[in-house]
Design a protein around this motif. Sequence first.
Motif, short mmCIF file in Angstrom:
data_model
loop_
_atom_site.label_atom_id
_atom_site.label_comp_id
_atom_site.label_asym_id
_atom_site.label_seq_id
_atom_site.Cartn_x
_atom_site.Cartn_y
_atom_site.Cartn_z
N SER A 14 0.84 -1.19 0.00
CA SER A 14 0.00 0.00 0.00
C SER A 14 0.88 1.25 0.00
O SER A 14 2.05 1.21 0.37
N PRO A 67 -13.22 6.57 1.82
CA PRO A 67 -13.21 5.10 1.87
C PRO A 67 -13.87 4.44 0.66
O PRO A 67 -13.55 3.30 0.33
N TYR A 127 -13.15 5.06 -2.22
CA TYR A 127 -12.02 4.92 -3.16
C TYR A 127 -10.93 4.03 -2.56
O TYR A 127 -9.80 4.06 -2.99
N GLU A 128 -11.31 3.26 -1.55
CA GLU A 128 -10.43 2.33 -0.85
C GLU A 128 -9.31 3.02 -0.06
O GLU A 128 -8.28 2.43 0.22
N SER A 145 -7.78 4.31 3.38
CA SER A 145 -7.90 3.86 4.77
C SER A 145 -6.93 4.66 5.63
O SER A 145 -6.08 5.39 5.12
N VAL A 148 -3.70 4.00 0.33
CA VAL A 148 -4.44 3.36 -0.74
C VAL A 148 -3.72 2.06 -1.10
O VAL A 148 -2.51 1.95 -0.91
N PRO A 149 -4.46 1.08 -1.64
CA PRO A 149 -3.84 -0.22 -1.87
C PRO A 149 -2.90 -0.31 -3.07
O PRO A 149 -2.01 -1.16 -3.08
N HIS A 158 -4.84 3.39 -7.62
CA HIS A 158 -5.74 4.13 -6.74
C HIS A 158 -5.22 5.55 -6.52
O HIS A 158 -5.98 6.51 -6.52
#
Length: 107
Positions: free
Chosen positions: A4, A33, A35-36, A38, A58-59, A63
């Motif tokens: 990430s 969140p 849009y993933e 965290s 973001v992962p 992203h």
Amino acid sequence: MTQSLQIFIEYKIKKETINEYEQVMKEILQELPLYEASNIEWFVASDQPYLYVEMFEVPTTSHYHVLKKLRQSEDHRLFGKIIPMVEGGASAIHCWAFERKKQGDQS
């Protein structure tokens, strides 16, 4: 496995729009969140008036690129609301992505 990324978004808000900006940011923080994003954090500088920083993870790199483009888009229904409040407009919304280094990493 892809690591990430830690994202930093930094910008300065016009003094006369601080209250409106902070209201819109409450909505933005709830939307990220989707849009993933965290581990979302939001800061105001203690030594530079009206300077704000957002930090989140973001992962993937994809992203990051999507969010960076959307955050600088005046056309986005929510993110675009703060652009008129930013000193310098969309081009003054600075975004960076960082990869976490582990102790002992030389590469």
